[in-house]
Write an enzyme that holds these catalytic residues in place. Structure first.
Site, PDB file in Angstrom:
ATOM      1  N   ASP A  29       0.863  -1.183   0.000  1.00 38.79           N
ATOM      2  CA  ASP A  29       0.000   0.000   0.000  1.00 38.79           C
ATOM      3  C   ASP A  29       0.907   1.243   0.000  1.00 38.79           C
ATOM      4  O   ASP A  29       1.727   1.407   0.919  1.00 38.79           O
ATOM      5  CB  ASP A  29      -0.884  -0.036   1.263  1.00 38.79           C
ATOM      6  CG  ASP A  29      -1.800   1.183   1.363  1.00 38.79           C
ATOM      7  OD1 ASP A  29      -1.677   2.108   0.529  1.00 38.79           O
ATOM      8  OD2 ASP A  29      -2.634   1.199   2.285  1.00 38.79           O
ATOM      9  N   GLU A  81      29.859   7.035   4.714  1.00 39.35           N
ATOM     10  CA  GLU A  81      29.887   5.581   4.856  1.00 39.35           C
ATOM     11  C   GLU A  81      29.685   4.947   3.491  1.00 39.35           C
ATOM     12  O   GLU A  81      29.325   3.791   3.370  1.00 39.35           O
ATOM     13  CB  GLU A  81      28.853   5.100   5.868  1.00 39.35           C
ATOM     14  CG  GLU A  81      27.447   5.574   5.636  1.00 39.35           C
ATOM     15  CD  GLU A  81      26.463   4.921   6.598  1.00 39.35           C
ATOM     16  OE1 GLU A  81      26.361   3.700   6.571  1.00 39.35           O
ATOM     17  OE2 GLU A  81      25.817   5.657   7.369  1.00 39.35           O
ATOM     18  N   CYS A 113      26.208   7.044  10.191  1.00 41.29           N
ATOM     19  CA  CYS A 113      25.594   8.338   9.854  1.00 41.29           C
ATOM     20  C   CYS A 113      26.121   9.503  10.685  1.00 41.29           C
ATOM     21  O   CYS A 113      25.731  10.647  10.447  1.00 41.29           O
ATOM     22  CB  CYS A 113      24.082   8.253  10.015  1.00 41.29           C
ATOM     23  SG  CYS A 113      23.342   6.953   9.050  1.00 41.29           S
ATOM     24  N   THR A 155      13.774   3.692   2.296  1.00 39.32           N
ATOM     25  CA  THR A 155      14.502   4.716   3.074  1.00 39.32           C
ATOM     26  C   THR A 155      15.868   5.010   2.450  1.00 39.32           C
ATOM     27  O   THR A 155      16.766   5.489   3.129  1.00 39.32           O
ATOM     28  CB  THR A 155      14.662   4.311   4.556  1.00 39.32           C
ATOM     29  OG1 THR A 155      15.559   3.194   4.639  1.00 39.32           O
ATOM     30  CG2 THR A 155      13.346   3.929   5.196  1.00 39.32           C
ATOM     31  N   SER A 203      17.373  -1.210  15.392  1.00 42.88           N
ATOM     32  CA  SER A 203      18.072   0.054  15.101  1.00 42.88           C
ATOM     33  C   SER A 203      17.219   1.243  15.543  1.00 42.88           C
ATOM     34  O   SER A 203      17.743   2.230  16.076  1.00 42.88           O
ATOM     35  CB  SER A 203      18.439   0.152  13.617  1.00 42.88           C
ATOM     36  OG  SER A 203      17.297   0.364  12.812  1.00 42.88           O
ATOM     37  N   HIS A 229      18.643  13.613  13.108  1.00 40.98           N
ATOM     38  CA  HIS A 229      19.005  12.679  12.038  1.00 40.98           C
ATOM     39  C   HIS A 229      17.708  11.955  11.668  1.00 40.98           C
ATOM     40  O   HIS A 229      16.988  11.466  12.551  1.00 40.98           O
ATOM     41  CB  HIS A 229      20.056  11.687  12.553  1.00 40.98           C
ATOM     42  CG  HIS A 229      20.242  10.497  11.661  1.00 40.98           C
ATOM     43  ND1 HIS A 229      20.638  10.625  10.357  1.00 40.98           N
ATOM     44  CD2 HIS A 229      20.063   9.161  11.868  1.00 40.98           C
ATOM     45  CE1 HIS A 229      20.702   9.418   9.798  1.00 40.98           C
ATOM     46  NE2 HIS A 229      20.352   8.516  10.697  1.00 40.98           N
ATOM     47  N   ASN A 272      16.787   9.096   3.139  1.00 43.69           N
ATOM     48  CA  ASN A 272      17.878   9.147   4.115  1.00 43.69           C
ATOM     49  C   ASN A 272      19.174   9.450   3.379  1.00 43.69           C
ATOM     50  O   ASN A 272      19.473   8.797   2.372  1.00 43.69           O
ATOM     51  CB  ASN A 272      17.983   7.782   4.823  1.00 43.69           C
ATOM     52  CG  ASN A 272      18.947   7.804   5.999  1.00 43.69           C
ATOM     53  OD1 ASN A 272      19.564   8.827   6.306  1.00 43.69           O
ATOM     54  ND2 ASN A 272      19.079   6.674   6.668  1.00 43.69           N
ATOM     55  N   SER A 312      24.768   4.422  13.506  1.00 41.95           N
ATOM     56  CA  SER A 312      24.626   3.033  13.951  1.00 41.95           C
ATOM     57  C   SER A 312      25.969   2.503  14.419  1.00 41.95           C
ATOM     58  O   SER A 312      27.026   2.952  14.007  1.00 41.95           O
ATOM     59  CB  SER A 312      24.085   2.174  12.806  1.00 41.95           C
ATOM     60  OG  SER A 312      22.736   2.478  12.605  1.00 41.95           O
TER      61      SER A 312
HETATM   62  N1  CAA Z   1      -0.859   2.959   5.737  1.00 33.89           N
HETATM   63  C1  CAA Z   1      -0.255   3.753   6.665  1.00 33.89           C
HETATM   64  N2  CAA Z   1       0.735   3.298   7.508  1.00 33.89           N
HETATM   65  C2  CAA Z   1       1.136   2.022   7.369  1.00 33.89           C
HETATM   66  C3  CAA Z   1       0.555   1.149   6.432  1.00 33.89           C
HETATM   67  C4  CAA Z   1      -0.480   1.658   5.590  1.00 33.89           C
HETATM   68  N3  CAA Z   1      -1.068   0.911   4.671  1.00 33.89           N
HETATM   69  N4  CAA Z   1       1.169  -0.037   6.531  1.00 33.89           N
HETATM   70  C5  CAA Z   1       2.107   0.071   7.523  1.00 33.89           C
HETATM   71  N5  CAA Z   1       2.079   1.308   8.016  1.00 33.89           N
HETATM   72  C6  CAA Z   1       2.908   1.877   9.086  1.00 33.89           C
HETATM   73  C7  CAA Z   1       3.153   0.918  10.241  1.00 33.89           C
HETATM   74  O1  CAA Z   1       2.048   0.903  11.136  1.00 33.89           O
HETATM   75  C8  CAA Z   1       4.409   1.536  10.840  1.00 33.89           C
HETATM   76  O2  CAA Z   1       4.082   2.682  11.587  1.00 33.89           O
HETATM   77  P1  CAA Z   1       4.179   2.657  13.216  1.00 33.89           P
HETATM   78  O3  CAA Z   1       5.628   2.491  13.545  1.00 33.89           O
HETATM   79  O4  CAA Z   1       3.612   3.972  13.629  1.00 33.89           O
HETATM   80  O5  CAA Z   1       3.346   1.474  13.648  1.00 33.89           O
HETATM   81  C9  CAA Z   1       5.172   2.039   9.615  1.00 33.89           C
HETATM   82  O6  CAA Z   1       4.217   2.098   8.549  1.00 33.89           O
HETATM   83  C10 CAA Z   1       6.299   1.119   9.176  1.00 33.89           C
HETATM   84  O7  CAA Z   1       5.766  -0.150   9.007  1.00 33.89           O
HETATM   85  P2  CAA Z   1       6.516  -1.444   9.564  1.00 33.89           P
HETATM   86  O8  CAA Z   1       6.769  -1.293  11.015  1.00 33.89           O
HETATM   87  O9  CAA Z   1       5.802  -2.670   9.099  1.00 33.89           O
HETATM   88  O10 CAA Z   1       7.883  -1.258   8.750  1.00 33.89           O
HETATM   89  P3  CAA Z   1       8.899  -2.278   8.134  1.00 33.89           P
HETATM   90  O11 CAA Z   1       9.172  -3.381   9.077  1.00 33.89           O
HETATM   91  O12 CAA Z   1       8.491  -2.652   6.768  1.00 33.89           O
HETATM   92  O13 CAA Z   1      10.194  -1.329   8.001  1.00 33.89           O
HETATM   93  C11 CAA Z   1      12.070  -0.314   9.141  1.00 33.89           C
HETATM   94  C12 CAA Z   1      10.542  -0.301   8.946  1.00 33.89           C
HETATM   95  C13 CAA Z   1      12.456  -1.607   9.792  1.00 33.89           C
HETATM   96  C14 CAA Z   1      12.513   0.802  10.003  1.00 33.89           C
HETATM   97  C15 CAA Z   1      12.716  -0.188   7.756  1.00 33.89           C
HETATM   98  O14 CAA Z   1      12.359   1.009   7.151  1.00 33.89           O
HETATM   99  C16 CAA Z   1      14.227  -0.299   7.820  1.00 33.89           C
HETATM  100  O15 CAA Z   1      14.800  -1.359   7.976  1.00 33.89           O
HETATM  101  N6  CAA Z   1      14.903   0.863   7.644  1.00 33.89           N
HETATM  102  C17 CAA Z   1      16.348   0.925   7.636  1.00 33.89           C
HETATM  103  C18 CAA Z   1      16.931   1.044   9.036  1.00 33.89           C
HETATM  104  C19 CAA Z   1      16.637   2.372   9.676  1.00 33.89           C
HETATM  105  O16 CAA Z   1      16.296   3.338   9.028  1.00 33.89           O
HETATM  106  N7  CAA Z   1      16.824   2.431  10.986  1.00 33.89           N
HETATM  107  C20 CAA Z   1      16.664   3.667  11.695  1.00 33.89           C
HETATM  108  C21 CAA Z   1      17.551   3.736  12.932  1.00 33.89           C
HETATM  109  S1  CAA Z   1      19.241   3.397  12.467  1.00 33.89           S
HETATM  110  C22 CAA Z   1      19.838   4.893  11.943  1.00 33.89           C
HETATM  111  O17 CAA Z   1      19.322   5.909  12.266  1.00 33.89           O
HETATM  112  C23 CAA Z   1      21.033   4.886  11.049  1.00 33.89           C
HETATM  113  C24 CAA Z   1      20.556   4.993   9.661  1.00 33.89           C
HETATM  114  O18 CAA Z   1      20.335   6.075   9.167  1.00 33.89           O
HETATM  115  C25 CAA Z   1      20.330   3.755   8.923  1.00 33.89           C
END
Ligand code: CAA
Length: 392
Positions: A29, A81, A113, A155, A203, A229, A272, A312
């Site tokens: 979605d 990085e 980062c 991202t 993370s 960040h 990002n 990280s």
């Molecule tokens: N409509 C609206 N919202 C929806 C939806 C829909 N149809 N379907 C899902 N969502 C929402 C979920 O409810 C969730 O929101 P909440 O947290 O408020 O509940 C949000 O969308 C994300 O959904 P998921 O939790 O299912 O997400 P995911 O598991 O697919 O992925 C993530 C999320 C794991 C963070 C992924 O983006 C990821 O791995 N990102 C890379 C790592 C990252 O960015 N880490 C951040 C900290 S580390 C850091 O800061 C260093 C760096 O830059 C990497």
């Protein structure tokens, strides 16, 4: 003596991927990406752009905009990085491309980062000590890549932020407030891998814990802007709700809109950009102020700002910034919005072709539609195992 940012400039590639289109192809979605994660568009680097090219483009821009002499730069640090070499610093290429003289310390800092933020802190110390009235140039440059079809894919992003640091800066003074470090495996890149390994939810937890620790060390000024960040805007929103409890904020939803949301406008259109993310957030706050023109000065609008940087692995720093009265003149030179609006949209198919070239280490000469570097610099190719750069 106040030390901080004199000028700041941003460069992003001239192409973007619309995440609603990616979502449709992935069978997700679109609202999950655009609302759940909070990113609508991600900047896409062409195959003749790498971290050197993005860094040199941003560096060239900030020097021109500040109107300083290149020989006045005595320290050049690149935080990245996305380096293409395990020994030769990205900063050495930038030093040559941008034409900075030999009397300059030139090196990279790598810590996920937060590398460029550590670069800024090193530059503040250098200006207070060995700098002797000269400028430090600190550049955050990254191409954030995640494996296709992984949770991190929406991202991604690409861009560089270049900052000139000096005494009595024209934009803002900076002071470190607190820092946090802890060895964790939340996001990491083994040397032989093309993409990071990510424990996504862990993370996000590490990020929020580090932020809570850093903000707990300070009696927070309520009138300040909060810049984070931003790996994805939703994480910042969730983390801010935790921080708001530290200063008994009874209406965090409203204060998020007042103090934090301005810093996320560009993140939702660039994605990002790792090391540059928090600094692009600062430009986002300043750009938003400049566009809305409600208060006469940024010092009326905000009682300074907090900058939260996270890398990280992990490390985090909280910095406090004080805007310099009259700095509004500098904001007229910002062109982030214009750069974003001028980008060309790439199809999901072309995005996949670029990713495939990256994965097999293909040549920058391989054509993917008309997706090419927009300059001023580009990656030409590898000759005798050396990376060659030139002008567009
Ligand atoms: N409509 C609206 N919202 C929806 C939806 C829909 N149809 N379907 C899902 N969502 C929402 C979920 O409810 C969730 O929101 P909440 O947290 O408020 O509940 C949000 O969308 C994300 O959904 P998921 O939790 O299912 O997400 P995911 O598991 O697919 O992925 C993530 C999320 C794991 C963070 C992924 O983006 C990821 O791995 N990102 C890379 C790592 C990252 O960015 N880490 C951040 C900290 S580390 C850091 O800061 C260093 C760096 O830059 C990497």
């Amino acid at each position: 003596m106040d030390v901080g940012i004199d000028h700041i400039a941003f460069y992003t590639p001239g192409h973007f991927l619309a995440l609603d289109e990616l979502a449709t192809v992935r069978g997700v979605d679109p609202k999950k990406y655009t609302e759940g994660i909070g990113i609508r568009e991600i900047s896409i680097a062409s195959n003749d752009e790498d971290a050197v090219v993005l860094a040199a483009n941003a560096a060239d821009k900030v020097i021109d905009e500040a109107g300083i002499s290149r020989s006045d730069i005595g320290l050049l640090i690149v935080g990245t990085e996305s380096a293409e070499d395990k020994s030769k610093p990205t900063a050495t290429h930038v030093h040559e491309l941008v034409g900075i003289g030999p009397n300059c310390r030139v090196y990279d800092i790598m810590h996920a980062c937060i590398g460029a933020t550590y670069g800024v802190l090193s530059a503040l110390d250098w200006v207070r000590g060995a700098g002797k009235g000269r400028y430090a140039l600190v550049i955050a440059s990254d191409i954030a890549r995640y494996e296709r079809e992984s949770a991190g894919e929406p991202t991604q992003g690409a861009g560089a932020v270049a900052m000139l640091i000096c005494a009595n800066p024209r934009l803002m003074a900076l002071e470190e407030v607190s820092s946090f470090s802890k060895s964790v495996y939340d996001f990491w890149k083994p040397l032989e891998k093309k993409y990071p390994i990510v424990d996504g939810m862990f993370s996000a937890q590490c990020y929020a814990d580090a932020a809570t620790y850093c903000f707990q060390q300070e009696t927070l000024k309520k009138g300040a802007a909060f810049v984070f960040h931003a790996p994805y805007p939703k994480l910042v929103q969730q983390t801010y709700h935790r921080i708001a409890k530290l200063f008994d904020d009874a209406s965090p939803k409203e204060s998020f809109l007042e103090k934090v949301a301005a810093g996320l406008r560009y993140a939702s259109r660039v994605g990002n950009i790792y090391t540059g993310s928090v600094w692009l957030g600062l430009m986002s706050v300043l750009g938003e102020f400049h566009e809305r023109k409600q208060e006469p000065s940024i010092t009326d609008a905000y009682d300074g700002c907090y900058l939260f940087s996270y890398g990280s692995g992990c490390g985090a720093v909280l910095i406090r910034g004080e805007f310099v009265p009259g700095c509004e003149q500098i904001l007229k030179k910002f062109d982030v919005q214009e750069q974003l609006d001028a980008r060309n949209k790439v199809s999901v198919g072309d995005y996949e072709r670029l990713a495939e070239i990256y994965e097999r280490g293909g040549s920058p000469q391989e054509k993917v539609s008309a997706i090419k570097a927009s300059g001023p610099f580009k990656f030409i190719g590898v000759e005798d195992e050396k990376r060659i750069y030139g002008s567009v």
